[in-house]
Design an enzyme around this catalytic site. Structure first.
Site, PDB file in Angstrom:
ATOM      1  N   GLN A 234     -20.102 -16.017   1.749  1.00 18.95           N
ATOM      2  CA  GLN A 234     -19.087 -15.309   0.970  1.00 18.95           C
ATOM      3  C   GLN A 234     -18.471 -14.170   1.775  1.00 18.95           C
ATOM      4  O   GLN A 234     -19.157 -13.471   2.513  1.00 18.95           O
ATOM      5  CB  GLN A 234     -19.727 -14.755  -0.310  1.00 18.95           C
ATOM      6  CG  GLN A 234     -18.747 -14.436  -1.409  1.00 18.95           C
ATOM      7  CD  GLN A 234     -19.413 -14.375  -2.776  1.00 18.95           C
ATOM      8  OE1 GLN A 234     -20.441 -15.002  -2.995  1.00 18.95           O
ATOM      9  NE2 GLN A 234     -18.845 -13.624  -3.687  1.00 18.95           N
TER      10      GLN A 234
ATOM     11  N   SER B 200     -26.331 -17.616   4.004  1.00 10.69           N
ATOM     12  CA  SER B 200     -26.341 -17.493   2.545  1.00 10.69           C
ATOM     13  C   SER B 200     -25.732 -18.742   1.901  1.00 10.69           C
ATOM     14  O   SER B 200     -26.280 -19.831   2.020  1.00 10.69           O
ATOM     15  CB  SER B 200     -25.611 -16.210   2.128  1.00 10.69           C
ATOM     16  OG  SER B 200     -25.785 -15.949   0.756  1.00 10.69           O
ATOM     17  N   LEU B 201     -24.593 -18.608   1.235  1.00 12.30           N
ATOM     18  CA  LEU B 201     -23.889 -19.753   0.657  1.00 12.30           C
ATOM     19  C   LEU B 201     -23.735 -20.881   1.678  1.00 12.30           C
ATOM     20  O   LEU B 201     -23.821 -22.070   1.338  1.00 12.30           O
ATOM     21  CB  LEU B 201     -22.506 -19.295   0.173  1.00 12.30           C
ATOM     22  CG  LEU B 201     -21.445 -20.370  -0.054  1.00 12.30           C
ATOM     23  CD1 LEU B 201     -21.804 -21.220  -1.249  1.00 12.30           C
ATOM     24  CD2 LEU B 201     -20.067 -19.740  -0.213  1.00 12.30           C
TER      25      LEU B 201
ATOM     26  N   ARG C  78     -24.557 -22.054  -8.798  1.00  9.17           N
ATOM     27  CA  ARG C  78     -25.058 -20.854  -8.114  1.00  9.17           C
ATOM     28  C   ARG C  78     -24.104 -19.680  -8.333  1.00  9.17           C
ATOM     29  O   ARG C  78     -24.530 -18.562  -8.639  1.00  9.17           O
ATOM     30  CB  ARG C  78     -25.202 -21.154  -6.617  1.00  9.17           C
ATOM     31  CG  ARG C  78     -25.693 -19.995  -5.740  1.00  9.17           C
ATOM     32  CD  ARG C  78     -25.678 -20.462  -4.290  1.00  9.17           C
ATOM     33  NE  ARG C  78     -26.369 -19.534  -3.380  1.00  9.17           N
ATOM     34  CZ  ARG C  78     -25.756 -18.582  -2.680  1.00  9.17           C
ATOM     35  NH1 ARG C  78     -24.448 -18.411  -2.812  1.00  9.17           N
ATOM     36  NH2 ARG C  78     -26.450 -17.812  -1.857  1.00  9.17           N
TER      37      ARG C  78
ATOM     38  N   HIS D 170     -29.264 -11.332  -2.664  1.00  8.02           N
ATOM     39  CA  HIS D 170     -30.476 -11.394  -1.832  1.00  8.02           C
ATOM     40  C   HIS D 170     -31.394 -10.196  -2.077  1.00  8.02           C
ATOM     41  O   HIS D 170     -31.886  -9.561  -1.155  1.00  8.02           O
ATOM     42  CB  HIS D 170     -30.104 -11.522  -0.355  1.00  8.02           C
ATOM     43  CG  HIS D 170     -29.316 -12.762  -0.077  1.00  8.02           C
ATOM     44  ND1 HIS D 170     -29.869 -14.021  -0.107  1.00  8.02           N
ATOM     45  CD2 HIS D 170     -27.993 -12.935   0.180  1.00  8.02           C
ATOM     46  CE1 HIS D 170     -28.925 -14.924   0.131  1.00  8.02           C
ATOM     47  NE2 HIS D 170     -27.790 -14.296   0.300  1.00  8.02           N
TER      48      HIS D 170
ATOM     49  N   GLN E 142     -34.023 -18.460  -1.844  1.00  9.59           N
ATOM     50  CA  GLN E 142     -32.964 -17.824  -1.055  1.00  9.59           C
ATOM     51  C   GLN E 142     -32.252 -16.680  -1.763  1.00  9.59           C
ATOM     52  O   GLN E 142     -31.911 -15.665  -1.145  1.00  9.59           O
ATOM     53  CB  GLN E 142     -31.941 -18.890  -0.637  1.00  9.59           C
ATOM     54  CG  GLN E 142     -30.975 -18.436   0.442  1.00  9.59           C
ATOM     55  CD  GLN E 142     -29.572 -18.973   0.223  1.00  9.59           C
ATOM     56  OE1 GLN E 142     -28.989 -18.784  -0.835  1.00  9.59           O
ATOM     57  NE2 GLN E 142     -29.051 -19.631   1.237  1.00  9.59           N
TER      58      GLN E 142
END
Length: 290
Positions: A9, A88-89, A113, A196, A245
């Site tokens: 992102q 991440s994503l 998500r 996170h 995650q």
């Protein structure tokens, strides 16, 4: 050895993916399939929306995923990864590119998500901050000393660049303390929540059921996952790491180091922007990026 990496992102921009759509019938097919799956024309927002449109979490995450994954899928035989990773994503993009996840299942998970994270953000005001110019150890120590609020390391991006995540008050306290420790910068980021971090636990719990119900196959190459920075090929382990995650830090610095140790000499970023190329070069200036 070739390593392919996929952004998270923040990499979005208006017009992203339009060149793929215009120049490839296969890309058009995937984009139109995505419009049907999502129930709205995300392509209209990607190609000709506004920056504000793209900042909506339900749009941002699927948009980056689509640009990244379709870039890999239309490459055909030219896409021959020896290893993959995503920030991440981007980990979902990496899994689809490595054929561990189908395009459809990957998009559905990314959409779920995004919605789950948005709900978690609305439950409690929270944020993130970028910290520049300090060692990871000093940042970790400062976070550990703040016990009255939630504040944790969230993204280990490269040496001297770490993002922290937590409650508004916790981030404010940490930023002040980090400046006294000599940080070049400790600045809050324009994000909607504490990604996170433990504050994402409601999102993680919501996503867990969806991940457990999704078929994950053995990937065509190792996938280096954010949670521990290690290569994974076992579907069960991949699922467990995906679930963890959202509340665990992104160990990008260690991921890149491990990929290089395991033989990566060329890194290619697929998706919008080139942030990861810069981070890779900061981890090791000698590797080739493209």
């Amino acid at each position: 050895m070739k390593a392919y990496v996929f952004p998270g992102q923040g990499a979005q921009f208006v017009g992203m993916g339009k060149d793929l759509y215009d120049n490839s019938s296969l890309a058009r097919e995937y984009f139109e399939k995505a419009n049907d799956i999502l129930g709205f024309r995300i392509t209209d927002l990607m190609f000709a929306g506004t920056p504000e449109d793209l900042k909506q979490t339900k749009v941002t995450q699927p948009a980056i995923f689509l640009h990244s994954v379709i870039s890999a899928l239309v490459s055909g035989d030219d896409f021959k990864p020896d290893m993959v990773a995503g920030h991440s994503l981007g980990e979902f993009s990496a899994l689809v590119a490595a054929k561990a996840l189908s395009f459809e299942d990957g998009l559905i998970l990314v959409s779920k998500r995004a919605m789950a994270m948005q709900k978690a953000c609305e439950m409690e005001e929270s944020t993130m901050a970028a910290v520049l110019g300090l060692s990871d150890e000093i940042v970790e120590e400062v976070c550990d000393l703040i016990t009255t609020e939630i504040v944790v390391p969230a993204n280990y991006n490269c040496p001297g660049q770490l993002v922290i995540s937590g409650s508004i008050a916790g981030i404010d306290m940490a930023c002040e303390a980090l400046k006294t420790k000599g940080a070049k910068r400790a600045l809050k980021l324009p994000v909607g929540g504490a990604f996170h971090s433990p504050l994402m636990k409601p999102a993680s719990e919501e996503l867990q059921a969806a991940i457990n119900e999704t078929t994950i196959n053995q990937p065509i190459c190792p996938v280096y996952q954010n949670v521990n920075a290690y290569p994974q090929t076992d579907p069960k382990s991949i699922k467990e790491n995906l679930i963890a995650q959202l509340t665990a830090p992104v160990r990008w610095t260690q991921t890149v180091k491990n990929m290089i140790t395991d033989g990566a000499t060329e890194f290619y970023e697929l998706g919008p922007g080139d942030v990861l190329k810069g981070l890779v070069k900061k981890v090791n200036s000698e590797v080739q990026v493209g």
